[in-house]
Motif scaffolding. Structure first.
Motif, short mmCIF file in Angstrom:
data_model
loop_
_atom_site.label_atom_id
_atom_site.label_comp_id
_atom_site.label_asym_id
_atom_site.label_seq_id
_atom_site.Cartn_x
_atom_site.Cartn_y
_atom_site.Cartn_z
N GLU A 78 -6.75 -6.89 -3.25
CA GLU A 78 -8.14 -6.10 -2.63
C GLU A 78 -8.23 -4.74 -3.54
OE1 GLU A 78 -7.36 -6.49 1.42
OE2 GLU A 78 -7.67 -8.64 1.62
N SER A 79 -7.23 -3.60 -3.13
CA SER A 79 -7.37 -2.64 -3.52
C SER A 79 -8.49 -2.32 -5.16
CB SER A 79 -6.06 -1.58 -3.28
OG SER A 79 -5.09 -1.88 -4.28
N ARG A 80 -7.95 -3.58 -6.05
CA ARG A 80 -7.93 -3.60 -7.14
C ARG A 80 -9.49 -4.58 -7.80
NH1 ARG A 80 -2.98 -2.19 -6.32
NH2 ARG A 80 -2.09 -0.92 -7.15
N LYS A 81 -10.57 -4.24 -8.75
CA LYS A 81 -11.13 -4.65 -8.83
C LYS A 81 -10.86 -4.90 -10.40
CE LYS A 81 -14.80 -0.91 -7.40
NZ LYS A 81 -16.42 -0.18 -8.10
N SER A 82 -10.37 -5.48 -11.06
CA SER A 82 -10.47 -6.40 -12.44
C SER A 82 -8.92 -5.87 -12.89
CB SER A 82 -11.14 -5.17 -13.29
OG SER A 82 -10.88 -6.57 -14.89
N SER A 83 -8.42 -7.25 -12.50
CA SER A 83 -6.37 -7.18 -12.77
C SER A 83 -6.17 -8.50 -13.30
CB SER A 83 -6.52 -7.44 -11.32
OG SER A 83 -6.55 -6.60 -10.23
N LEU A 84 -4.89 -8.25 -13.99
CA LEU A 84 -4.44 -9.54 -14.87
C LEU A 84 -3.30 -9.08 -13.84
CD1 LEU A 84 -4.81 -11.57 -16.85
CD2 LEU A 84 -4.24 -9.52 -18.56
N VAL A 85 -2.46 -10.29 -13.31
CA VAL A 85 -0.79 -10.18 -13.17
C VAL A 85 -0.46 -10.95 -13.49
CG1 VAL A 85 0.28 -10.85 -10.83
CG2 VAL A 85 -2.45 -9.85 -10.60
N PHE A 86 0.29 -10.98 -14.24
CA PHE A 86 2.28 -12.08 -14.35
C PHE A 86 3.47 -12.07 -13.49
CE2 PHE A 86 -0.50 -9.55 -18.47
CZ PHE A 86 -0.51 -10.65 -19.20
N GLY A 87 3.66 -12.65 -13.95
CA GLY A 87 4.82 -12.49 -12.36
C GLY A 87 5.94 -13.94 -12.22
N ASP A 88 6.21 -14.40 -11.43
CA ASP A 88 6.87 -15.20 -11.43
C ASP A 88 7.61 -15.08 -9.56
OD1 ASP A 88 8.57 -17.21 -11.27
OD2 ASP A 88 10.89 -16.95 -11.88
N PHE A 89 6.58 -16.01 -9.28
CA PHE A 89 6.64 -16.48 -7.51
C PHE A 89 6.69 -17.31 -6.83
CE2 PHE A 89 2.65 -14.82 -10.07
CZ PHE A 89 2.14 -13.87 -9.56
N ASN A 90 7.12 -18.18 -7.41
CA ASN A 90 8.82 -19.29 -6.61
C ASN A 90 7.77 -19.42 -4.79
OD1 ASN A 90 10.42 -19.34 -8.67
ND2 ASN A 90 10.18 -17.10 -8.66
N PRO A 91 6.61 -19.73 -5.21
CA PRO A 91 6.62 -20.87 -3.82
C PRO A 91 6.83 -21.88 -3.45
CG PRO A 91 4.56 -21.20 -5.23
CD PRO A 91 5.59 -20.26 -6.33
N ASP A 92 7.51 -22.33 -2.34
CA ASP A 92 8.39 -23.87 -1.85
C ASP A 92 7.39 -23.99 -1.31
OD1 ASP A 92 9.79 -25.27 -1.11
OD2 ASP A 92 11.65 -24.87 -1.30
N LEU A 93 6.84 -24.88 -1.74
CA LEU A 93 5.73 -25.89 -0.81
C LEU A 93 5.70 -26.73 0.32
CD1 LEU A 93 2.80 -26.06 -3.22
CD2 LEU A 93 2.87 -24.18 -1.81
N LEU A 94 7.63 -27.23 0.26
CA LEU A 94 8.37 -28.55 0.48
C LEU A 94 8.41 -27.89 1.97
CD1 LEU A 94 9.63 -30.39 -2.02
CD2 LEU A 94 7.18 -30.44 -1.05
N VAL A 95 8.99 -26.62 2.04
CA VAL A 95 10.03 -25.56 3.11
C VAL A 95 8.49 -24.66 3.96
CG1 VAL A 95 11.49 -24.62 4.01
CG2 VAL A 95 11.67 -26.19 2.43
#
Length: 339
Positions: A155-172
């Motif tokens: 929200e604090s950044r107007k134009s962003s490009l994000v790289f990453g490894d997020f690992n959301p476990d949607l089963l838990v």
């Protein structure tokens, strides 16, 4: 004046060799890798070989899971002609993110955070008015704690490009995630017919003149005396992927199951049930996947909406265990799933 940044999300070009990757001299080039330790013998050397094989200059290199644990480790893993910005942890094994900025690019380090087991590094490229984020969220960390920080960063950044490894476990279900919606409870009046029947039977009714008004008042009085308040729990709105066709298929499957219970030796009926059961599973999977794919595509240009959608998915689980509360055998409690 800032140079425009062109991102092509609808064009993907693959190459069998690094040296065959398409090159555009005017474009800003990125390289991302989830390394799982650049400290492992040969891993960092391999990275340098890959960069050497690419025919054009890579301006920004983003590495997640570096497994760096100290300033000394960071100094030992620098690349020629690049500035190394990093975030590591020394309280446990793994983790860590690094951004390497080519010396031809002017940049500012805007944020570098390690909190709740998650890593966040942000740099800003003034020439392009672009923020670059390197993010690593292990699967074991709190989804809520991660989203609280990451959402504010976006929200604090107007134009962003994000790289990453997020690992959301949607089963838990994350223990910190609460459902944004709760089932609505509505109180309403109802008639306790047992009390009504008993009250009328016990009452003395005389209407020698057979007046309708007297009969009406007699009945209304007993109905009023027999009224009770009940609470109705309103179901939450169904997800958009749940449609009439799926409900009809489930009903057909359930009807076949009832028929099998009445005719257990009917093999043709069993086979028909299996076919229908498989159809239901495939249809649910296909429709749900299509729905969420479309939802993700709708917010592909809005990271905030994207993470709100992920947060909704992560929170869309109620039960944390399928264990029964009690198993009783011979009047003895064998186990209590609530403990």
């Amino acid at each position: 004046m800032h140079e425009p940044v062109k991102l092509y999300s609808d064009q993907t070009q693959l190459a069998n060799r690094y040296q065959d990757l398409p090159s555009n001299k005017s474009s800003l080039k990125f390289f991302y890798e989830n390394a799982r330790s650049i400290r492992k013998p040969g891993k960092f050397d391999e990275l340098q070989c890959v960069l050497k094989a690419i025919s054009s200059t890579v301006h920004v290199i983003i590495i997640t899971e570096t497994w760096l644990r100290s300033e000394q480790h960071a100094k030992l893993h620098c690349l020629p002609n690049y500035t190394h910005i990093y975030n590591y942890r020394n309280d446990s094994r793994g983790g860590g993110v690094s951004i390497y900025i080519h010396n031809s690019i002017t940049f500012e380090t805007s944020e570098e955070v390690y909190k709740d087991g998650n890593h966040y590094v942000w740099v800003y490229l003034p020439k392009y008015a672009l923020h670059i984020g390197a993010i690593y969220k292990p699967g074991s960390t709190s989804v809520r704690a991660f989203l609280d920080i990451f959402s504010m960063q976006l929200e604090s950044r107007k134009s962003s490009l994000v790289f990453g490894d997020f690992n959301p476990d949607l089963l838990v279900t994350d223990i910190d995630v609460k459902r944004s919606q709760t089932k609505q409870r509505i109180q309403y009046e109802a008639v306790d017919y047992e009390n009504l029947h008993k009250g009328i039977n016990d009452a003395t009714y005389t209407n020698e003149e057979n007046k309708y008004d007297y009969l009406e008042n007699f009945i209304n009085t007993h109905i009023t005396d027999s009224k009770i308040y009940k609470t109705k729990i309103m179901n939450l709105p169904r997800d958009d992927w749940i449609n009439k066709e799926i409900i009809d298929m489930i009903n057909r499957r359930n009807l076949l199951w009832q028929q099998i219970k009445a005719d257990k030796r009917n093999e043709a009926l069993k086979n028909k049930f299996i076919v229908e059961r498989n159809k239901v599973g495939k249809r649910i999977s296909a429709d749900k996947s299509k729905y969420y794919y479309n939802e993700f595509m709708k917010c592909s240009n809005s990271p905030k909406k994207m993470w709100n959608l992920i947060n909704t998915l992560a929170a869309n689980k109620i039960k944390t265990t399928c264990a029964p509360p009690k198993i009783i055998s011979d009047s003895q409690v064998i186990t209590d799933g609530t403990k």
